[in-house]
Write a protein that holds these residues in place. Structure first.
Motif, PDB file in Angstrom:
ATOM      1  N   PHE A   1       0.830  -1.211   0.000  1.00  0.00           N
ATOM      2  CA  PHE A   1       0.000   0.000   0.000  1.00  0.00           C
ATOM      3  C   PHE A   1       0.862   1.258   0.000  1.00  0.00           C
ATOM      4  O   PHE A   1       0.456   2.286  -0.547  1.00  0.00           O
ATOM      5  CB  PHE A   1      -0.987  -0.054   1.161  1.00  0.00           C
ATOM      6  N   SER A   2       2.072   1.161   0.573  1.00  0.00           N
ATOM      7  CA  SER A   2       3.023   2.269   0.402  1.00  0.00           C
ATOM      8  C   SER A   2       3.278   2.444  -1.088  1.00  0.00           C
ATOM      9  O   SER A   2       3.270   3.565  -1.604  1.00  0.00           O
ATOM     10  CB  SER A   2       4.337   1.955   1.112  1.00  0.00           C
ATOM     11  N   ALA A   3       3.457   1.317  -1.785  1.00  0.00           N
ATOM     12  CA  ALA A   3       3.743   1.356  -3.228  1.00  0.00           C
ATOM     13  C   ALA A   3       2.560   1.954  -3.989  1.00  0.00           C
ATOM     14  O   ALA A   3       2.741   2.812  -4.854  1.00  0.00           O
ATOM     15  CB  ALA A   3       4.047  -0.047  -3.740  1.00  0.00           C
ATOM     16  N   ILE A   4       1.347   1.532  -3.650  1.00  0.00           N
ATOM     17  CA  ILE A   4       0.160   2.074  -4.344  1.00  0.00           C
ATOM     18  C   ILE A   4       0.080   3.578  -4.105  1.00  0.00           C
ATOM     19  O   ILE A   4      -0.137   4.361  -5.031  1.00  0.00           O
ATOM     20  CB  ILE A   4      -1.124   1.371  -3.862  1.00  0.00           C
ATOM     21  N   LYS A   5       0.350   4.009  -2.860  1.00  0.00           N
ATOM     22  CA  LYS A   5       0.294   5.437  -2.537  1.00  0.00           C
ATOM     23  C   LYS A   5       1.304   6.197  -3.392  1.00  0.00           C
ATOM     24  O   LYS A   5       0.991   7.254  -3.945  1.00  0.00           O
ATOM     25  CB  LYS A   5       0.594   5.644  -1.047  1.00  0.00           C
TER      26      LYS A   5
ATOM     27  N   ARG B   1      10.143  -4.924  -1.515  1.00  0.00           N
ATOM     28  CA  ARG B   1      10.865  -4.110  -2.495  1.00  0.00           C
ATOM     29  C   ARG B   1       9.917  -3.070  -3.081  1.00  0.00           C
ATOM     30  O   ARG B   1       9.337  -3.254  -4.146  1.00  0.00           O
ATOM     31  CB  ARG B   1      11.426  -5.001  -3.617  1.00  0.00           C
ATOM     32  N   VAL B   2       9.741  -1.977  -2.354  1.00  0.00           N
ATOM     33  CA  VAL B   2       8.737  -0.983  -2.713  1.00  0.00           C
ATOM     34  C   VAL B   2       8.952  -0.435  -4.129  1.00  0.00           C
ATOM     35  O   VAL B   2       8.021  -0.381  -4.928  1.00  0.00           O
ATOM     36  CB  VAL B   2       8.717   0.175  -1.689  1.00  0.00           C
ATOM     37  N   SER B   3      10.218  -0.082  -4.451  1.00  0.00           N
ATOM     38  CA  SER B   3      10.468   0.488  -5.786  1.00  0.00           C
ATOM     39  C   SER B   3      10.051  -0.489  -6.880  1.00  0.00           C
ATOM     40  O   SER B   3       9.418  -0.112  -7.864  1.00  0.00           O
ATOM     41  CB  SER B   3      11.947   0.838  -5.936  1.00  0.00           C
ATOM     42  N   LYS B   4      10.385  -1.775  -6.700  1.00  0.00           N
ATOM     43  CA  LYS B   4      10.012  -2.799  -7.695  1.00  0.00           C
ATOM     44  C   LYS B   4       8.488  -2.904  -7.770  1.00  0.00           C
ATOM     45  O   LYS B   4       7.909  -3.026  -8.853  1.00  0.00           O
ATOM     46  CB  LYS B   4      10.620  -4.153  -7.325  1.00  0.00           C
ATOM     47  N   MET B   5       7.825  -2.841  -6.595  1.00  0.00           N
ATOM     48  CA  MET B   5       6.363  -2.947  -6.573  1.00  0.00           C
ATOM     49  C   MET B   5       5.739  -1.761  -7.294  1.00  0.00           C
ATOM     50  O   MET B   5       4.805  -1.927  -8.090  1.00  0.00           O
ATOM     51  CB  MET B   5       5.872  -3.026  -5.124  1.00  0.00           C
TER      52      MET B   5
END
Lengths: 706, 517
Positions: free
Chosen positions: A422-426, A560-564
């Motif tokens: 959800f950090s990634a979606i944000k 891996r937020v950047s990858k997500m």
């Protein structure tokens, strides 16, 4: 299950005359075995997961008795399991969270109820209503009415509960009707004791096999049988049930000196009503009420003769019935009119129509009732004072505190693998613009809360993708649907994925693959890799998707937020139409910690090299803006007063709860946030090379000041 | 009802408020086991539900202190005005119990840990969103029959145990509690969870509760200034004392002197009235922070100090002889390179970036091992570049913005201290790194050009209030929505011509200051 329930299993082995100590739901589990069930099945969910967990761990007992335990794929299959009792004299029980579980089960339940049963069937419902509930607020009562199944609501007192479980099977067989028994959250978790009986081996079971299958068209749900079955419900089953309930006194009646009035209540309400009565001086501490009480351990069907007999000669009665609509109150009204008993019926006029009946609600309702009917010999003014005083205390307290105390809704655990998604979606929304996110049921539903507030709708367990089917085509950008692995196997694969493929839906599905149904206590699911018997299953979400013909599938490690973020961008912007699935892959941190903690302790004992990771914030670099918290929301990422007298605002701080999942660093990095974060790795039991390098570095860089 | 002896004439009631994962279930198991072993009637229940996931949750118990055959009626819900013992693992959870009416002077002993596990809403606030603790301490004393507020969390760290065991010990200090420490110790052994640690916690909790000396002192803040001959008024002097070493450490003595002169100027303008002193104090605070703005060099400097290495060892609890590897997460962009590179490189780089979609699009992720010799050397080099900070474009821009702000405070302080204070406080917005800092500066500029500048010229009194509200709005959300909305509304009340000037001024002088180290 990664956890062991060996201790609980032991209490299932208790024999005649021994004393059981434990939670309500475990008492019910024991009662099932005492009743000689041939099979037990269900689907996990608070507050009844415990029954399933313990059964799954109790293989030796079950084998010995010949009881079959089925970890069902969902509530529908749990209800269908009871089909065994249609043709054969097999007692069986199914358990789930209600009303949501009952909704899923109701197709099979209707057919089961119509066909009728030979062996007794008990459906144990965890009535997830009120404080601590995680679902929409409805009553299971309606299912009993529409399908003609009997509904028990036992007084929360373990001996009574266990006794009623045994009666439930008798009642079910006497009226060839499935019986439902509802337990509220607090009753399930209520710790008490009762005298046990030895477990009973079932007459028909996997130890005593059937050699002659039964065929009876009368049991088939097709005309004309269905017409006959409905008639039979009314002509035979209903009267038989009333007769059994009356003869075995399943409902309890208590006399009281103030007999011009009385209280009729659901069994489950008993303790709370009595406590309110005590506070108002209308009952003593042993639970002897001054008002006569009718305690309905069976809330459907009501026995008309019992109701009118209780009300006869009373000016007024109070019906204590939690939730809405007021089925019981209406039922009582019609019974009294038919019997021409002129007692005034109070209920929803002094008690709230909706919401849980907690202590204070009942206190206020009961005192209102007393004020309305002022029973002979009661100090009405004195009674009315009690709730007023309490209201005054609460008002003073609110004034003293100055502001409402901040609420504390549940959130993702420390190190939860779903949070980073959800950090990634944000973050992804910064480029793609605001997205419509079709959320689902599971831990991931917490994404709708702060700090993410992601998720526009929730339609039910495993229905995330289905709930995007009509929004998607009407949206100028692709819609993102969420689904947990639990929901995927519960029905999402068939209701969502197959539907999306068949209708050529162009959208994005994120499947949270954390390995268990985590929200209900990490029960195993097909893609866990093994089942509750610890046997390999060889089932995988990816294989299932590819087998169904999904072309675009990416598996991304959630941390891996950047990858997500990149995967999401690709899925949202690719020319390729159709369903794009991102499998967000990382094990539930609760389960992981439970597994690795003992292992690490062992390794350290053996003197092996172990690297412990913890994240931190440089207190002299953090400027107290808290953007990091707004992008993470990890419980271990918190704030503390700034050590710098110049800085008025509290600064970010990583507390000792940190499990080193790395999200802080990932977010700071992906969001170009702030350099205050660092990752520290402590090398425990360092090797020769570690020590050499460390020594060298200290000498060059300068040893830490003393 | 009172007059009855709890646990004898009626059940003794206990509500325990905790957060998911704090061991509330285990705590109630201990109590139940101890009561059962002592043959005392007990009933316990809880509402974990989804609250188990770090949400607030409660456990509720009722007992009798004497065993009798006919078991009394036990309740399943705590009832306002009917709770004998209210226990909480966190100060705000204690407040929640008070709020719900579970703490009443006629019967309730309130036992709570004074430390805070902050709620999400308290943490995500862009400034200080934490609940005012002193109010809770006062309310506790006002509503409880007997109060036991202690720093059980700290004691837990000392004893190496969890708060639940300490609170259990504290409960036994209440003479009405049904079971003694021996029975509980037996129960703890019986459950076999971290036995030694929990036994230590049990004993420590009881000691702590019995010892009134350790009762929590409420700290209402306000750092006491050093008692030496002070040229500045008290509050201001405290700020300056804190600021000067910081500025020397940041740049050099000259820079610190410059700070001092700036404060003296404000001091003269604002005067020594209470209001004036407050203006000077707040200006001194934010001036020091702004002048020591965080750039790459500062970050590199702070991250490569011995004191920091020690702090990290402390925080990670690394034992002697255990190496600690430290990784830093940098993502320098054009701004950062500019601060180190010579001007012509900067100009070329910026121009190139602008052509290719904007300066803030280009970042170089660097995960640097600052504990290695090479990593440390790199940090020291960048830190060393701090000596030429004065020659960086960023420095010039920051000083311009500072002067503009100080000038506004100076001009308004003599005639309208309230306005000057509002302007001074606006500098609170100027914080953060990278995008955050750029956004903050944008907000500050918006308030400056729309409200501050016109007011500074017209001396318009009631604008002070608008500025305070605008600052609050700027801190209300990330995207500055609340601020835009507020300013749109606020402009209607102030002089339009001034706004025109403000807007125009904003266009020809856009202060775009950023920098993620």
């Amino acid at each position: 299950m990664e956890r062991s329930f060996a201790k609980e299993v032991q209490s299932l082995k208790l024999g005649d005359g021994e004393v059981f100590h434990g939670e309500g739901i475990l008492a019910i589990t024991k009662a099932l075995l005492q009743s000689g069930v041939s099979y037990v099945g269900g689907y996990q969910g608070a507050p009844v997961s415990h029954l399933i967990d313990v059964m799954a761990d109790a293989q030796d007992i079950l084998d010995e008795l010949g009881v079959h335990f089925e970890a069902c794929a969902n509530e529908a299959s749990a209800a269908a399991l009871c089909g065994a009792s249609i043709n054969y004299p097999m007692r069986g029980a199914a358990v789930w969270k209600s009303t949501v579980g009952t909704n899923v089960a109701s197709d099979a339940l209707s057919n089961l109820a119509s066909a009728g049963v030979k062996g007794g069937v008990l459906i144990v419902l965890g009535e997830d209503y009120g404080e601590g509930a995680s679902i929409i607020q409805e009553r299971s009562h309606a299912f009993a009415l529409k399908s003609q199944m009997w509904l028990l609501d036992p007084r929360p007192h373990l001996p009574t509960v266990v006794d009623l479980v045994e009666h439930a099977f008798e009642l079910s067989e006497a009226s060839s009707t499935p019986v439902m028994m509802e337990f509220r959250i607090r009753a399930c978790h209520m710790h008490g004791r009762f005298k046990t009986k030895a477990n009973k081996a079932p007459a028909v079971s996997r130890n005593k096999l059937i050699n002659d299958p039964d065929f009876d068209y009368g049991r088939i749900c097709l005309p004309p049988s269905t017409y006959v079955q409905e008639q039979h419900k009314i002509s035979h089953r209903f009267p038989a049930a009333l007769d059994y309930i009356r003869r075995h006194r399943l409902n309890e009646y208590f006399d009281g000196p103030l007999d011009d009035v009385g209280i009729i209540m659901q069994g489950g309400m008993y303790n709370s009503v009595l406590r309110a009565a005590q506070q108002l001086g209308l009952a003593d501490t042993q639970g002897n009420s001054k008002l006569p009480l009718a305690v309905l351990n069976v809330t459907y069907p009501l026995v008309p003769e019992e109701i009118s007999a209780f009300c006869a000669g009373k000016r007024a009665v109070l019906v204590v019935e939690e939730g809405q609509p007021a089925y019981i109150e209406q039922n009582i009204e019609s019974i009294l009119r038919r019997a021409d008993v002129q007692t005034k019926v109070h209920g929803k006029d002094v008690l709230p129509m909706a919401g849980e009946y907690v202590g204070e609600v009942l206190l206020n309702g009961l005192s209102k009732f007393v004020e309305r009917v002022s029973p002979a010999g009661v100090d009405v003014a004195g009674v009315a004072r009690v709730p007023r005083d309490i209201a005054a205390v609460k008002k003073d307290a609110a004034d003293a505190l100055g502001a409402p105390v901040p609420t504390r809704p549940p959130t993702f655990c420390t190190g939860c693998p779903e949070r980073p998604v959800f950090s990634a979606i944000k973050l992804a929304q910064k480029d793609t613009g605001k997205l419509h996110v079709a959320a689902d049921i599971g831990c991931h539903t917490f994404s709708t809360l702060a700090p993410f507030n992601i998720g526009n709708s929730v339609l039910g367990y495993g229905l995330g993708l289905s709930s995007a089917a009509a929004v998607g085509p009407a949206m100028d950008r692709r819609v993102v649907s969420i689904m947990g692995d639990g929901g995927f196997w519960h029905n999402g694969l068939t209701s969502g994925v197959s539907g999306a493929l068949f209708n050529e839906t162009d959208g994005v599905l994120v499947i949270m693959n954390n390995g268990y149904t985590s929200a209900t206590g990490q029960q195993f699911i097909p893609s866990t890799g093994k089942n509750f018997k610890q046997h390999e299953t060889g089932m995988s979400i990816r294989k299932a998707l590819e087998g169904m013909g999904v072309k675009w599938v990416r598996t991304v490690t959630t941390y891996r937020v950047s990858k997500m973020v990149k995967a999401l961008r690709d899925a949202l912007t690719t020319k390729q139409g159709g369903l794009k699935v991102i499998i967000a892959d990382s094990e539930c941190q609760l389960a992981r910690q439970r597994r690795i903690k003992p292992q690490i302790r062992e390794q350290l004992k053996r003197g092996e090299r172990v690297v412990r990771t913890k994240f931190g914030v440089d207190e002299d670099l953090c400027t107290g803006d808290h953007s990091c918290i707004r992008l993470s929301g990890c419980p271990s990422l918190t704030v503390k007063p700034s050590p710098d007298p110049l800085r008025a605002d509290p600064i970010a701080h990583v507390n000792e709860g940190c499990v080193g999942c790395g999200l802080c660093g990932e977010v700071a990095d992906a969001a170009v946030l702030c350099p205050s974060f660092y990752r520290a790795e402590v090398v425990q039991n360092p090797g020769r090379i570690d020590r050499f390098l460390d020594g060298l570095r200290r000498r060059v860089i300068g040893a830490p000041a003393p | 009802m009172s007059g009855e002896r709890p646990g004898i004439d009626r059940p003794l009631t206990l509500v325990f408020a905790a957060l998911g994962g704090e061991g509330g279930g285990l705590l109630s198991d201990w109590i139940i086991d101890a009561c059962t072993a002592s043959g005392l009637p007990v009933q316990a229940t809880s509402i974990p539900g989804v609250a188990q996931r770090t949400g607030s949750t409660t456990y509720y118990m009722e007992f009798m202190r004497a065993s009798n055959d006919d078991e009394p009626l036990f309740g399943l819900y705590p009832a306002p005005g009917y709770v004998d013992m209210a226990v909480a693992t966190d100060l705000v959870e204690a407040a929640r119990l008070i709020e719900k009416g579970y703490v009443t002077p006629d019967r309730t002993t309130l036992i709570a840990a004074t430390h805070r596990v902050y709620a999400m809403s308290e943490k995500t606030a862009m400034a200080d969103g934490t609940f005012h603790a002193p109010r809770i301490h006062d309310a506790a004393r006002q509503f409880a029959r007997h109060v036991v507020l202690r720093d059980f969390a700290e004691a837990g760290r000392v004893e190496g145990t969890m708060v639940n065991a300490l609170l259990l010990g504290a409960m036994t200090a209440d003479e009405r509690f049904p079971v003694d420490t021996d029975a509980l110790a037996e129960a703890i052994r019986g459950r076999g969870v971290a036995v030694e640690a929990n036994l230590r916690g049990l004993a420590a909790g009881r000691r702590l509760a019995a010892d009134d000396a350790s009762a929590a002192i409420v700290d209402t803040g306000v750092p006491t200034p050093p008692t030496r001959e002070a040229p500045f008024p008290e509050g201001v002097q405290a700020m300056v004392d804190a600021a000067l070493p910081r500025l020397v450490d940041y740049q050099d003595d000259a820079y610190a002197r410059h700070y001092r002169e700036r404060v003296e100027a404000i001091d003269r303008a604002a005067g020594r009235t209470a209001a004036g002193v407050e203006v000077t104090r707040e200006t001194a605070r934010y001036l020091a922070l702004w002048m020591t703005y965080e750039d790459v060099m500062r970050v590199a400097d702070l991250k490569s100090r011995a004191s920091r290495r020690d702090r990290i060892r402390r925080e990670t609890g690394a034992k002697d002889g255990e190496p600690v590897r430290v990784t830093e997460f940098f993502k320098p962009g054009i701004d950062e390179f500019s601060t180190i590179a010579p001007r012509f490189v900067t100009r070329w780089l910026t121009a190139w970036a602008e052509r290719h979609g904007g300066v803030d699009r280009f970042h170089l992720p660097v995960h640097l091992r600052s504990d290695t010799i090479v990593g440390h050397a790199a940090l020291r080099f960048v830190a060393f570049m701090g000596r030429r900070r004065r020659r960086t474009a960023r420095f010039a821009a920051e000083q311009r913005a500072i002067e503009r702000w100080l000038d506004a405070v100076n001009r308004t302080a003599p005639s309208n201290p309230a306005l000057a204070l509002a302007i001074a406080r606006c500098a609170q917005l100027v914080k953060g790194y990278g995008d955050t800092r750029i956004r903050a500066m944008r907000n500050f500029d918006a308030i400056y050009s729309t409200l501050i500048e016109p007011a500074a010229e017209s001396g318009d009194g009631q604008v002070a209030e608008h500025i305070e509200k605008a600052r609050a709005a700027a801190l209300a959300d990330d995207e500055g929505k609340a601020l835009q909305a507020y300013l749109a509304g606020a402009t209607t009340v102030s002089d339009n011509a001034a706004i025109q000037r403000g807007a125009a001024n904003k266009q020809d002088n856009p202060t775009r200051i950023g920098g993620n180290a």
